[in-house]
Enzyme design. Structure first.
Site, PDB file in Angstrom:
ATOM      1  N   LYS A 152      31.658  44.438  24.817  1.00 42.45           N
ATOM      2  CA  LYS A 152      30.729  43.515  25.367  1.00 42.45           C
ATOM      3  C   LYS A 152      29.821  43.046  24.723  1.00 42.45           C
ATOM      4  CE  LYS A 152      31.512  45.624  30.069  1.00 42.45           C
ATOM      5  NZ  LYS A 152      30.661  46.388  31.131  1.00 42.45           N
ATOM      6  N   LYS A 186      43.372  41.972  31.500  1.00 43.77           N
ATOM      7  CA  LYS A 186      41.991  42.966  33.010  1.00 43.77           C
ATOM      8  C   LYS A 186      42.386  41.445  33.834  1.00 43.77           C
ATOM      9  CE  LYS A 186      38.640  45.249  33.644  1.00 43.77           C
ATOM     10  NZ  LYS A 186      37.432  45.967  33.048  1.00 43.77           N
ATOM     11  N   LYS A 236      36.143  39.715  37.554  1.00 43.46           N
ATOM     12  CA  LYS A 236      35.854  38.591  38.168  1.00 43.46           C
ATOM     13  C   LYS A 236      35.000  38.370  36.968  1.00 43.46           C
ATOM     14  CE  LYS A 236      33.270  36.810  41.530  1.00 43.46           C
ATOM     15  NZ  LYS A 236      31.783  37.195  41.962  1.00 43.46           N
TER      16      LYS A 236
HETATM   17  P1  TYM Z   1      34.020  48.463  37.639  1.00 40.94           P
HETATM   18  O1  TYM Z   1      32.905  47.909  39.191  1.00 40.94           O
HETATM   19  O2  TYM Z   1      33.870  47.465  36.431  1.00 40.94           O
HETATM   20  O3  TYM Z   1      35.362  48.552  38.660  1.00 40.94           O
HETATM   21  C1  TYM Z   1      35.560  49.487  39.826  1.00 40.94           C
HETATM   22  C2  TYM Z   1      36.997  50.050  39.903  1.00 40.94           C
HETATM   23  O4  TYM Z   1      37.733  49.252  39.872  1.00 40.94           O
HETATM   24  C3  TYM Z   1      38.700  49.561  38.609  1.00 40.94           C
HETATM   25  N1  TYM Z   1      39.257  47.956  38.394  1.00 40.94           N
HETATM   26  C4  TYM Z   1      40.226  48.364  37.900  1.00 40.94           C
HETATM   27  N2  TYM Z   1      41.250  49.143  38.233  1.00 40.94           N
HETATM   28  C5  TYM Z   1      42.791  48.776  38.140  1.00 40.94           C
HETATM   29  N3  TYM Z   1      42.524  47.091  37.691  1.00 40.94           N
HETATM   30  C6  TYM Z   1      42.109  46.682  37.158  1.00 40.94           C
HETATM   31  N4  TYM Z   1      41.682  44.964  37.137  1.00 40.94           N
HETATM   32  C7  TYM Z   1      40.907  46.851  37.330  1.00 40.94           C
HETATM   33  N5  TYM Z   1      39.122  46.456  37.379  1.00 40.94           N
HETATM   34  C8  TYM Z   1      39.214  47.443  37.426  1.00 40.94           C
HETATM   35  C9  TYM Z   1      37.656  50.653  37.677  1.00 40.94           C
HETATM   36  O5  TYM Z   1      38.516  51.573  36.706  1.00 40.94           O
HETATM   37  C10 TYM Z   1      36.534  51.170  38.482  1.00 40.94           C
HETATM   38  O6  TYM Z   1      37.408  52.458  39.021  1.00 40.94           O
HETATM   39  N6  TYM Z   1      31.321  51.417  34.769  1.00 40.94           N
HETATM   40  C11 TYM Z   1      31.970  51.659  36.203  1.00 40.94           C
HETATM   41  C12 TYM Z   1      31.225  52.115  37.572  1.00 40.94           C
HETATM   42  C13 TYM Z   1      30.192  53.066  37.877  1.00 40.94           C
HETATM   43  C14 TYM Z   1      31.399  54.580  37.921  1.00 40.94           C
HETATM   44  C15 TYM Z   1      30.407  55.921  37.707  1.00 40.94           C
HETATM   45  C16 TYM Z   1      32.732  54.689  38.070  1.00 40.94           C
HETATM   46  C17 TYM Z   1      29.119  53.633  37.205  1.00 40.94           C
HETATM   47  N7  TYM Z   1      29.258  54.225  37.288  1.00 40.94           N
HETATM   48  C18 TYM Z   1      30.772  56.649  37.793  1.00 40.94           C
HETATM   49  C19 TYM Z   1      33.203  55.994  38.492  1.00 40.94           C
HETATM   50  C20 TYM Z   1      32.084  57.138  38.061  1.00 40.94           C
HETATM   51  C21 TYM Z   1      32.894  49.932  36.447  1.00 40.94           C
HETATM   52  O7  TYM Z   1      31.885  49.554  35.714  1.00 40.94           O
HETATM   53  O8  TYM Z   1      34.004  50.121  37.148  1.00 40.94           O
END
Ligand code: TYM
Length: 334
Positions: A111, A191, A194
């Site tokens: 990023k 991956k 969005k």
């Molecule tokens: P985020 O918002 O990018 O995604 C939310 C959850 O969806 C999973 N995910 C995927 N799994 C499989 N294939 C994909 N293409 C895919 N895209 C997204 C992500 O692995 C995630 O589990 N940093 C985190 C949010 C966060 C968080 C936390 C998670 C903040 N604090 C504490 C767990 C615990 C994030 O940006 O997820």
């Protein structure tokens, strides 16, 4: 039974990558565990974002989660910025987190390449994530594969704080993955995400699902309808495996291998399967959108429940770190 915590960014659209990689596990785990599900708006502001759209996207993510099966009676569903203890604990945890550990995070490296000047919030992103989890002293964190490295760092941060201030206070949380730990985007390039515009939203209208699939990448060997393909090399075949009935999956593989149909035919069947799978979620989302106060009430109640746990953790954290008790009527300090 371990407490569960997980988070999702308020991107507005809950896509099938989020759903298959994480959210379907949340829906299952809430049946037996104490679950905290957080819409992480403070994480979302670490990259360029549209302030005018954030509120609507946060509400829409909440609609998506409830429609997907998060039951506010079973899970504590809330917005991160409604519980200020997240940022308070994050500050505390920065004091036990080595800079080098943050700099080597692959998400930070990716990023930060896209930022003209690298902001400290982006670097500290995983510390806030550690605070999210540790504030609830959660033991289980259901996530997709892309979060594994962050989870390792969270364990490291918990260990460092525990060693310095209170052995065993914070559990070292374990990640829990689904079979679909990494869903590839429709462009076949990386991956599903969005920000890459390569998604299918779970609440997408039926016609839009097929429109999204039309240009999707399939096995590159299938240049024309007459070329046989290899399902193992087709991203859409893996989606069939998640959404289509077993007999359809077999039929799809057979027709691909024998060039029995074109990729567009295969996409039409996949679109039908996805549309059918999320029909109950679409229906539920309509109900929720017709009663907008309902979602605000759910988030409000969730924040209150989350705060009850968060304030208690912070009281103990401050005490163990030797911070002076404030004894203020407002409840600040301990
Ligand atoms: P985020 O918002 O990018 O995604 C939310 C959850 O969806 C999973 N995910 C995927 N799994 C499989 N294939 C994909 N293409 C895919 N895209 C997204 C992500 O692995 C995630 O589990 N940093 C985190 C949010 C966060 C968080 C936390 C998670 C903040 N604090 C504490 C767990 C615990 C994030 O940006 O997820």
């Amino acid at each position: 039974m371990a407490r569960v915590f997980s988070g999702i960014q308020p991107s507005g659209e809950l896509h099938i990558g989020n759903y298959l990689g994480a959210v379907q596990n949340w829906v299952k785990l809430q049946m037996e565990h104490d679950c905290f599900i957080c819409i992480v708006d403070y994480h979302a502001i670490t990259q360029d974002y549209d302030a005018a759209a954030l509120e609507a996207r946060t509400l829409e993510m909440a609609v998506g989660l409830v429609a997907a099966g998060i039951d506010p009676e079973r899970s504590v569903l809330f917005v991160q910025s409604h519980v200020p203890e997240h940022t308070e604990l994050a500050w505390i945890l920065t004091t036990v987190t080595p800079l080098g550990d943050l700099e080597r995070m692959t998400q930070f490296k990716d990023k930060s390449q896209r930022q003209e000047s690298i902001l400290a919030g982006l670097l500290n992103y995983p510390v806030l994530q550690a605070a999210d989890i540790l504030l609830y002293r959660a033991g289980l964190v259901p996530v997709g594969e892309d979060q594994i490295q962050h989870l390792e760092l969270v364990r490291e941060i918990a260990r460092k704080w525990n060693t310095r201030f209170a052995p065993g206070f914070f559990p070292e949380p374990q990640a829990q993955l689904t079979k679909a730990r990494r869903i590839v985007g429709l462009d076949g390039l990386g991956k599903m995400s969005k920000s890459m515009g390569n998604t299918i939203g779970i609440l997408e209208e039926p016609a839009a699902v097929f429109d999204r699939l039309k240009p999707a990448k399939t096995d590159p060997a299938r240049v024309t309808k007459k070329d046989p393909g290899d399902p193992a090399k087709c991203n859409l075949y893996s989606l069939h495996q998640y959404f289509s009935p077993a007999a359809t999956v077999e039929d799809v593989a057979q027709k691909c291998r024998t060039a029995g149909w074109g990729c567009l035919d295969c996409k039409r069947v996949l679109a039908d399967s996805v549309v059918a799978h999320f029909a109950p979620a679409r229906e539920k989302s309509r109900e929720l959108r017709n009663a907008p106060e309902r979602i605000r009430d759910i988030l409000h109640a969730g924040a209150e429940k989350a705060r009850a746990v968060a304030t208690e953790t912070m009281r103990e954290v401050r005490e163990k770190m030797g911070l002076l008790a404030a004894h203020m009527p407002s409840g600040v300090g301990r």
